[in-house]
Motif scaffolding. Structure first.
Motif, short mmCIF file in Angstrom:
data_model
loop_
_atom_site.label_atom_id
_atom_site.label_comp_id
_atom_site.label_asym_id
_atom_site.label_seq_id
_atom_site.Cartn_x
_atom_site.Cartn_y
_atom_site.Cartn_z
N CYS A 22 0.81 -1.21 0.00
CA CYS A 22 0.00 0.00 0.00
C CYS A 22 0.85 1.27 0.00
O CYS A 22 0.39 2.31 -0.49
CB CYS A 22 -0.96 0.00 1.19
SG CYS A 22 -2.36 -1.15 0.94
N THR A 23 2.08 1.21 0.53
CA THR A 23 2.96 2.38 0.39
C THR A 23 3.26 2.60 -1.09
O THR A 23 3.35 3.75 -1.56
CB THR A 23 4.28 2.20 1.16
OG1 THR A 23 5.07 1.15 0.58
CG2 THR A 23 4.04 1.91 2.63
N VAL A 24 3.42 1.52 -1.84
CA VAL A 24 3.67 1.62 -3.28
C VAL A 24 2.45 2.18 -4.00
O VAL A 24 2.55 3.07 -4.86
CB VAL A 24 4.06 0.25 -3.86
CG1 VAL A 24 4.10 0.30 -5.40
CG2 VAL A 24 5.40 -0.21 -3.31
N THR A 57 -6.44 3.44 -1.96
CA THR A 57 -5.51 2.55 -1.26
C THR A 57 -6.24 1.72 -0.21
O THR A 57 -6.04 0.51 -0.09
CB THR A 57 -4.37 3.35 -0.60
OG1 THR A 57 -3.69 4.12 -1.60
CG2 THR A 57 -3.38 2.42 0.09
N LEU A 58 -7.12 2.38 0.55
CA LEU A 58 -7.90 1.65 1.56
C LEU A 58 -8.84 0.65 0.90
O LEU A 58 -9.05 -0.45 1.43
CB LEU A 58 -8.69 2.64 2.42
CG LEU A 58 -7.87 3.60 3.29
CD1 LEU A 58 -8.80 4.54 4.06
CD2 LEU A 58 -6.96 2.84 4.24
N PHE A 91 -4.46 0.94 5.99
CA PHE A 91 -4.40 2.22 6.70
C PHE A 91 -2.99 2.47 7.25
O PHE A 91 -2.45 3.58 7.14
CB PHE A 91 -5.43 2.25 7.82
CG PHE A 91 -5.50 3.54 8.58
CD1 PHE A 91 -5.63 4.75 7.92
CD2 PHE A 91 -5.44 3.54 9.97
CE1 PHE A 91 -5.70 5.94 8.63
CE2 PHE A 91 -5.51 4.72 10.69
CZ PHE A 91 -5.64 5.93 10.01
N VAL A 92 -2.40 1.42 7.81
CA VAL A 92 -1.01 1.54 8.29
C VAL A 92 -0.07 1.81 7.13
O VAL A 92 0.90 2.57 7.27
CB VAL A 92 -0.60 0.26 9.05
CG1 VAL A 92 0.89 0.28 9.40
CG2 VAL A 92 -1.42 0.10 10.32
N GLY A 93 -0.35 1.21 5.96
CA GLY A 93 0.47 1.48 4.79
C GLY A 93 0.44 2.95 4.42
O GLY A 93 1.47 3.54 4.05
N VAL A 94 -0.73 3.57 4.50
CA VAL A 94 -0.85 5.01 4.22
C VAL A 94 -0.04 5.81 5.24
O VAL A 94 0.69 6.74 4.88
CB VAL A 94 -2.33 5.43 4.26
CG1 VAL A 94 -2.46 6.96 4.16
CG2 VAL A 94 -3.11 4.77 3.13
N LEU A 95 -0.15 5.44 6.52
CA LEU A 95 0.60 6.15 7.56
C LEU A 95 2.11 5.97 7.39
O LEU A 95 2.88 6.93 7.57
CB LEU A 95 0.17 5.64 8.94
CG LEU A 95 -1.30 5.87 9.33
CD1 LEU A 95 -1.57 5.28 10.71
CD2 LEU A 95 -1.63 7.35 9.31
N LEU A 96 2.53 4.77 7.03
CA LEU A 96 3.96 4.53 6.83
C LEU A 96 4.48 5.31 5.64
O LEU A 96 5.58 5.87 5.69
CB LEU A 96 4.21 3.03 6.63
CG LEU A 96 5.68 2.62 6.41
CD1 LEU A 96 6.54 3.03 7.61
CD2 LEU A 96 5.79 1.12 6.16
#
Length: 324
Positions: A86-88, A107-108, A232-237
């Motif tokens: 999800c960061t990608v 992303t979500l 969601f964590v991927g977005v935060l990271l």
């Protein structure tokens, strides 16, 4: 005569034991903070406390999502890969000119779709949760590397990248995200009938089905929540590191499982809470933070985490034997 779903309740919790266990976790966390404050002068500095809260926040959210799955007697090994993937995705969408809000929503949505895929594999294909989520783990890493050609995607949106580094009321914004997720999770798991259904499925899926619970639907829901929280964590990271990198969050699935188990969630299902995994995540974050400040070999951090898991699972087995 069978009971209606609204009459289904989870196995009655032992309130005194749960309260005692929760207080023990809090006591352990306080003890660690006091000891580290005594042995290293830099522990209680505002900068270090902020870093610790940021480190523990993302693991806490991930562990909370994992808890929903474990309560149903399942497991989700893909959450770390979902975070990296999800960061990608969000970095790629932002680079393509998609508005920030749209990139976050998409992303979500991908995270929710991955969770639904897990539910489909378990419910309709009969695959064990371990297998389907392990397959997703390896596949998402590969897909992410294909998208980036083994490289990274930079995020140039300063408003987005500054969010994870910002504070609100002197508390890191990432910690506020834990509260944002924890409050509705508590209402869902402990105060709604859907939470009771999750516990019922983990206790005895067949009995829950005969009582009118939509077992398949609850399994879908548990894995959608787990993957959605991971997205969601991927977005935060991505906000914190300002890049999209498919190799990020390697091993975080184990941290999430460990945090949940240390927080009192039973790997056998039907036992869990919202506060336990959150405290467990910050216990692990404190151990890692203290080890770094004391220049302790990182291998010891893994050993300590493993020992904690063994002790907690052992006492969980004792608790189960006494209840039988």
């Amino acid at each position: 005569m069978t009971a209606t779903p609204t009459e289904i309740v989870a196995p009655p919790p032992r309130r005194k034991m749960n309260i005692l266990f929760g207080l023990t976790l809090i006591g352990l966390l306080v003890f660690l903070w006091i000891v580290l404050g005594l042995v290293t002068p830099s522990f209680w500095t505002p900068l270090n406390i902020s870093n610790l809260l940021r480190q523990g926040a993302m693991t806490a959210i991930l562990a909370l999502g994992q808890t929903f799955v474990i309560i149903t007697a399942g497991i989700d090994l893909s959450v770390g890969a979902i975070v990296g993937f999800c960061t990608v995705i969000i970095a790629w969408l932002l680079q393509a000119g998609v508005p920030l809000w749209g990139a976050i929503v998409l992303t979500l949505a991908i995270g929710v779709a991955i969770g639904a895929f897990h539910g489909f594999g378990i419910v309709h294909m009969g695959l064990p949760p371990f297998i389907i989520t392990l397959a997703t783990l390896t596949s998402l890493r590969g897909i992410g590397l294909l998208i980036t050609n083994g490289s990274t995607i930079s995020i140039t949106d300063e408003g987005f990248s500054n969010f994870a580094r910002a504070d609100f009321l002197s508390i890191p914004s990432l910690f506020w995200m834990v509260i944002l997720v924890a409050v509705p999770s508590f209402i869902f798991l402990h105060l709604s009938r859907w939470g009771r259904y999750l516990f019922a499925v983990g206790s005895n899926a067949e009995a829950a089905r005969l009582s009118g619970v939509n077992v398949k639907g609850m399994i879908y829901l548990a894995y959608i929540l787990s993957a959605g929280f991971a997205a969601f964590v991927g977005v935060l990271l991505a906000s914190r590191i300002a890049i999209g990198n498919a190799t990020q969050a390697d091993g975080w699935e184990l941290q999430a499982i460990a945090s949940s188990v240390i927080g009192g969630t039973s790997l056998f299902g039907a036992v869990g809470s919202v506060h336990g995994p959150l405290i467990g995540a910050f216990i692990l974050a404190t151990i890692n933070n203290g080890a770094n400040l004391l220049n302790v070999n990182s291998f010891w951090q893994r050993i300590i985490t493993g020992l904690l898991i063994i002790v907690i699972v052992f006492f969980d087995q004792l608790r189960r034997r006494k209840s039988n």
